[in-house]
Design a protein around this motif. Structure first.
Motif, PDB file in Angstrom:
ATOM      1  N   LYS A  29     -21.226 -10.056 -13.027  1.00 28.66           N
ATOM      2  CA  LYS A  29     -22.031 -10.236 -14.246  1.00 28.66           C
ATOM      3  C   LYS A  29     -22.141  -8.952 -15.060  1.00 28.66           C
ATOM      4  O   LYS A  29     -22.176  -8.986 -16.286  1.00 28.66           O
ATOM      5  N   SER A  30     -22.237  -7.819 -14.377  1.00 30.26           N
ATOM      6  CA  SER A  30     -22.347  -6.539 -15.090  1.00 30.26           C
ATOM      7  C   SER A  30     -21.226  -5.612 -14.653  1.00 30.26           C
ATOM      8  O   SER A  30     -21.454  -4.440 -14.351  1.00 30.26           O
ATOM      9  N   SER A  31     -20.012  -6.145 -14.610  1.00 31.11           N
ATOM     10  CA  SER A  31     -18.902  -5.344 -14.071  1.00 31.11           C
ATOM     11  C   SER A  31     -18.603  -4.126 -14.942  1.00 31.11           C
ATOM     12  O   SER A  31     -18.818  -4.141 -16.156  1.00 31.11           O
ATOM     13  N   LEU A  32     -18.102  -3.099 -14.285  1.00 35.95           N
ATOM     14  CA  LEU A  32     -17.801  -1.848 -14.987  1.00 35.95           C
ATOM     15  C   LEU A  32     -16.680  -2.055 -16.002  1.00 35.95           C
ATOM     16  O   LEU A  32     -16.769  -1.635 -17.148  1.00 35.95           O
ATOM     17  N   ALA A  86     -18.335  -5.878  -8.860  1.00 35.22           N
ATOM     18  CA  ALA A  86     -19.121  -4.933  -9.652  1.00 35.22           C
ATOM     19  C   ALA A  86     -18.223  -3.980 -10.429  1.00 35.22           C
ATOM     20  O   ALA A  86     -18.547  -3.587 -11.547  1.00 35.22           O
ATOM     21  N   ILE A  87     -17.104  -3.604  -9.864  1.00 31.89           N
ATOM     22  CA  ILE A  87     -16.237  -2.635 -10.543  1.00 31.89           C
ATOM     23  C   ILE A  87     -15.282  -3.325 -11.521  1.00 31.89           C
ATOM     24  O   ILE A  87     -15.243  -2.988 -12.700  1.00 31.89           O
TER      25      ILE A  87
END
Lengths: 318, 63
Positions: A255-258, A99-100
């Protein structure tokens, strides 16, 4: 000689910034190489005296690697599941890091990724022509790592439940870390290492004891390794794209990494696609824009940024 | 970032933190530590452990 003297005598041209500028479009590639060497040494740092830690890292390190100081995340998941416990901590590591930072560990830290990049570079040096995998074939093959991950997950869970029920289950690599027993990266970093440096071959040591003749399995694994290595000379990051379950798991979480690679369409030339040609993972970069690349295959290696710093950049998505 | 992506991102972070805490509470890493103790930093010990581990399951045919 005159040119050399001029270069040496000019303090401007000896500055770090100038030196970095001379690397021009290969700047990120160079930094990434340094990072990969650093992590390769540190993650295999037992030979430096670093202590082994029971920590599942979000990279692929074959579990038998003699000098490894951490566990490969996916190997840890299999081992914990096959012991009859759910791998909360190991999965948590994947969720948070994915995620990060997305799959940045694949591109900048993974020892197996480093092996793949080295083969790609060697292939370029000896001028082996690269294969362009068609989009359709690529889409199909990209399902293999996730399939391996799911099958290994189910198999390890079944072994774990059998252990909890008190059934007699053999304790070896197959029942503990099924994928790693067949993994070509494991054959390279463990099987061949043992054979070359310690003169221990599976036929002697009893590796893969449940699959019949150990030596035959070792030979079969070696053949797979040679095939994968030869193909990796022609297809960059072949293992990461079509075999690695660690990357599949990390990719799903990213998929929606920072942190993501972004593309500014305003600075793009229509039909150029140089970024896509440079991408070792064959990501359809031009389908994404300033919102950032959310393709699960993107390993944030920065090859596209090296190729086109005008349109491509690292960025934060929020 | 679209709402759907934002939701996915925060879900991953929350799930990750929850799983890390749960894993710590259940002392999940002890399972890995039992294996690591045998190898620790001593390479010879790890090699012996690995070969002993498999030997106990299937003794080698050659000495």
């Amino acid at each position: 000689m005159v040119i050399m003297m001029a270069t040496v005598n000019n303090p401007e041209s000896n500055s770090l910034a100038d030196w970095l500028n001379t690397l021009s479009h290969k700047r990120i590639r160079f930094l990434r190489l340094l990072s990969q060497i650093f992590f390769f040494v540190v993650l295999n740092g037992a030979f430096l005296g670093l202590a082994r830690m029971p920590f599942p890292a979000p990279v692929h390190i074959p579990p038998g690697s003699p000098y490894a100081i951490v566990w490969g995340g996916f190997s840890a998941i299999q081992f914990i599941l096959s012991s009859g416990q759910f791998p909360f901590f190991a999965l948590g590591i994947f969720f948070i890091s994915g995620a990060i930072s997305g799959r940045i560990f694949c591109g900048w830290a993974c020892p197996v990724g480093f092996w793949q990049d080295t083969l790609d570079t060697v292939g370029s040096w000896v001028r082996i022509p690269k294969w362009k995998v068609s989009r359709r074939t690529d889409e199909g093959f990209k399902e293999i790592p996730a399939t391996i991950a799911i099958v290994a997950f189910i198999f390890s869970s079944w072994i774990g439940i059998s252990r909890l029920k008190g059934d007699i289950v053999a304790d070896n690599f197959i029942t503990r870390m099924a994928w790693d027993a067949l993994d070509p990266a494991g054959t390279l970093f463990v099987g061949w290492f043992y054979a070359i440096f310690w003169n221990v071959v599976p036929g002697d040591s009893g590796f893969f004891s449940n699959l019949g003749s150990d030596l035959n399995i070792f030979i079969l694994n070696s053949i797979i390794l040679v095939i994968v290595s030869i193909l990796s000379l022609k297809v960059p990051r072949l293992y990461c794209r079509y075999l690695c379950p660690t990357g599949a798991l990390l990719g799903y979480c990213s998929k929606s990494s920072l942190i993501a690679v972004k593309r500014n369409p305003l600075n793009c030339v229509d039909g150029c696609r140089e970024c896509e040609k440079a991408c070792p993972m064959d990501v359809p970069i031009t389908e994404f824009g300033l919102e950032g690349i959310s393709d699960t295959a993107c390993i944030a290696c920065g090859q596209c940024i090296d190729k086109c710093p005008e349109a491509m950049s690292f960025g934060i998505r929020i | 970032m679209k709402l759907q992506e934002r939701l996915f991102f925060y879900t991953m972070i929350l799930l990750g933190i929850t799983f890390l805490l749960l894993g710590s509470a259940l002392e999940e890493l002890n399972i890995l530590e039992t294996v690591d103790k045998a190898r620790n930093t001593n390479l010879g010990a790890w090699r012996d452990f690995l070969t002993t581990w498999v030997h106990t399951m299937n003794p080698p045919s050659t000495p």
